[in-house]
Design an enzyme around this catalytic site. Structure first.
Site, mmCIF file in Angstrom:
data_model
loop_
_atom_site.group_PDB
_atom_site.id
_atom_site.type_symbol
_atom_site.label_atom_id
_atom_site.label_comp_id
_atom_site.label_asym_id
_atom_site.label_seq_id
_atom_site.Cartn_x
_atom_site.Cartn_y
_atom_site.Cartn_z
ATOM 1 C CB CYS A 1 -0.868 0.064 1.249
ATOM 2 S SG CYS A 1 -1.979 -1.311 1.408
ATOM 3 N NE ARG B 1 -9.423 -2.709 -2.179
ATOM 4 C CZ ARG B 1 -8.624 -2.310 -1.197
ATOM 5 N NH1 ARG B 1 -7.720 -1.409 -1.413
ATOM 6 N NH2 ARG B 1 -8.748 -2.841 0.004
HETATM 7 P P1 XMP Z 1 -0.961 -7.385 3.070
HETATM 8 O O1 XMP Z 1 -0.156 -6.611 4.053
HETATM 9 O O2 XMP Z 1 -1.532 -8.622 3.667
HETATM 10 O O3 XMP Z 1 -2.200 -6.431 2.728
HETATM 11 O O4 XMP Z 1 -0.217 -7.632 1.811
HETATM 12 C C1 XMP Z 1 -3.283 -6.863 1.952
HETATM 13 C C2 XMP Z 1 -4.420 -5.858 2.039
HETATM 14 O O5 XMP Z 1 -3.994 -4.590 1.541
HETATM 15 C C3 XMP Z 1 -5.110 -3.905 0.948
HETATM 16 N N1 XMP Z 1 -4.705 -3.528 -0.399
HETATM 17 C C4 XMP Z 1 -4.237 -2.318 -0.719
HETATM 18 N N2 XMP Z 1 -4.144 -1.183 0.010
HETATM 19 N N3 XMP Z 1 -3.205 -0.094 -1.861
HETATM 20 C C5 XMP Z 1 -3.637 -0.059 -0.584
HETATM 21 O O6 XMP Z 1 -3.553 1.003 0.055
HETATM 22 C C6 XMP Z 1 -3.272 -1.208 -2.645
HETATM 23 O O7 XMP Z 1 -2.858 -1.199 -3.806
HETATM 24 C C7 XMP Z 1 -3.832 -2.373 -2.046
HETATM 25 N N4 XMP Z 1 -4.086 -3.599 -2.529
HETATM 26 C C8 XMP Z 1 -4.625 -4.296 -1.490
HETATM 27 C C9 XMP Z 1 -6.278 -4.857 0.983
HETATM 28 O O8 XMP Z 1 -7.084 -4.467 2.063
HETATM 29 C C10 XMP Z 1 -5.613 -6.212 1.192
HETATM 30 O O9 XMP Z 1 -6.469 -7.149 1.810
#
Ligand code: XMP
Length: 504
Positions: free
Chosen positions: A321, A418
């Site tokens: 993120c 999203r």
């Molecule tokens: P982890 O830390 O498990 O996080 O890899 C997965 C979660 O991150 C969110 N998600 C995003 N948040 N930009 C964001 O700010 C992104 O591009 C993104 N893609 C996923 C989502 O809640 C996921 O479950």
């Protein structure tokens, strides 16, 4: 206690998992006595409190099947055309342990030479022969290694042009079973007939499945599987957006048998999401709706009042993120989980601690702060059940791609909704694209995570997730904040080099 750490009026810091450490309690039970049963939504219980993220490099049907078999649940991502996402859901619902529901079929006109090529790419040797070479068509026979080896023995030079219709074992000479049979019957027939493959057909002779003896041997029991109590189908969730067109997506997913929908939004407290939750609850009252994402009590209350059956908590803290950097908005995850869980608990609504989990210890902390389950992206990325192919880095590491749904690549495929970016002229990335190392199969990796989780709960002195959360409410669960030096001390340190093997 957590309320002292997070609740103090003077607390102005946000804390994340690594800022905290759980203090040990008294152990009067074995690690195998620890129960991990918890809740995904108001109506869906899990025996393993782990959920795979709705991301296009994490969860499609293979992942959702594996997660449900291991007692968790998978959320199929929404970067897919409606029909494809619905078909992915249907694949999970149709899954029957030991039954291959989409066996690779071949037409009777295929030559032995062509079959040789196919065998070398798919890695198995027996194929049902159907009228048009497709699944669901009339079964004409079965071609196995024995049939093709025989051709080579007779005339190795010319007979590779022989058509399968000439060498296959025709249906009349095959042992088959009718659809509706169970695995015990299939097992019994395979043993008595000493055959390697058993086609399952309709009364009209159409092929509907295949049972392989090698699979039955491998087919271990999955006692924790997340299943419907009556029809025994695996449970599955799917992500949706908040556009008006997503209402049609919900209808298609419901028709495919989805058990829960997860509204995928980085900031869940929007009028678009409120309307979507209310529409779903009035049109499909039995469908579980996970709303989010939220990080404050106010956001959470608004979505709960619309009818949400669970909340997803986390903003800008995932491994991929960049939301907090780009938008200056979000919250440190331990603070978000504790505060939202405290509010949601008053309404009986479970929460999912979404993102930022990179070890079993983080799952222990998420549950200790009130989460019903941990939603994981990067932790599960790189397992063999995720979408995408492995490739090798220059230094010989086996890798898979993992990308944020807010990365430009993913948004171009549809996930810009999203981030409310559908109508925007300029797409602003809120995530990155990267790679993760091969982690092997979910069927080995989840047992490692759950065993780690059990050890953590045992150290704390909580024999179940319910007990852990009662201890949290009553202030018996003790935490300490860790200084930067304490965090360093808590990791591996002082070695010239070391090797890290996660489990055996
Ligand atoms: P982890 O830390 O498990 O996080 O890899 C997965 C979660 O991150 C969110 N998600 C995003 N948040 N930009 C964001 O700010 C992104 O591009 C993104 N893609 C996923 C989502 O809640 C996921 O479950």
């Amino acid at each position: 206690s957590a309320s002292e750490i997070f609740g103090s009026k003077t607390t102005m810091s946000g804390y994340t998992y690594d800022d905290l450490i759980c203090l040990p309690g008294h152990i009067n039970f074995g690690v195998h006595d620890v129960l991990l049963g918890s809740r995904f939504t108001k109506k869906i219980a899990l025996k393993t409190p782990i959920v795979s993220s709705p991301m296009d490099t994490v969860t499609e049907s293979n992942m959702a099947i594996a997660m449900a078999l291991e007692g968790g649940i998978g959320v199929i991502h929404t970067n897919l055309p409606v029909e494809t996402q619905a078909a992915e859901v249907a694949r999970v619902k149709k899954y029957k342990a030991g039954f291959i529901l989409e066996p690779r079929c071949v037409p009777p006109t295929m030559t032995v030479e062509e079959l040789d090529k196919l065998k070398s790419t798919v890695g198995f040797t027996g194929f049902p022969v159907t009228e048009n070479g497709q699944m669901g068509a009339k079964l004409l026979g079965l071609v196995t290694k024995r049939d093709t080896d025989f051709v080579q023995d007779v005339n190795p030079m010319t007979d590779r042009k022989t058509r399968l219709s000439e060498i296959m074992t025709p249906t009349a000479n095959l042992v088959t079973l009718f659809e509706g049979c169970d695995l015990l019957e299939a097992n019994d027939v395979l043993q008595k007939s000493k055959k390697g493959k058993l086609p399952i057909v309709t009364r009209g002779g159409l092929l509907v499945a295949l049972v392989a003896r090698t699979d039955i041997k491998k087919n271990v029991d999955f006692p924790n599987a997340t299943k419907h109590p009556l029809n025994k189908e695996l449970l599955v969730a799917a992500a949706i957006g908040t556009r008006p067109a997503d209402r049609d997506r919900v209808k298609a997913l419901v028709a495919a048998g989805v058990d829960a929908v997860v509204i995928d939004s980085s900031q869940g407290d929007s009028v678009f999401q409120h309307e979507m939750v209310k529409w779903i609850k009035s049109n499909f009252p039995d469908l579980q709706v996970v709303a989010g994402n939220v990080v404050t009590k106010k956001q959470a209350k608004n979505l709960i009042e619309c009818g949400a059956d669970a909340l997803r908590v986390g903003m800008g803290i995932g491994s991929i993120c960049t939301t907090q950097e780009v938008c200056a908005c979000g919250r440190a995850q331990a603070s978000a989980v504790y505060n939202v869980a405290k509010l949601a608990r008053q309404y009986g609504v479970p929460i999912l601690a979404d993102g930022g989990i990179s070890s079993p210890g983080h799952i222990v902390k998420a549950l200790s702060l009130g989460a019903g389950a941990a939603m994981c992206g990067s932790l599960l990325a790189g397992t063999s059940e995720t979408p995408g192919e492995y490739f090798y880095s220059e230094d010989g590491k086996r890798l898979k791609r993992y990308r944020g749904m807010g990365s430009i690549d993913a948004m171009k495929k549809g996930s810009d909704d999203r981030y409310f970016g559908t109508a925007a002229v300029i797409k602003v990335a809120q995530g990155v694209s990267g790679t993760v190392q091969d982690k092997g199969s979910i069927h080995k990796y989840i047992p490692y995570l759950t065993q780690g989780l059990k050890h953590g709960m045992q150290d704390i002195g909580a024999q179940s997730v319910d007990q852990l959360q009662s201890m949290l409410q009553e202030g018996q669960l003790r935490f300490e904040l860790r200084s930067a030096a304490a965090q360093r001390e808590g990791g591996v340190h002082g070695l010239h080099s070391f090797e890290r093997k996660l489990f055996d």
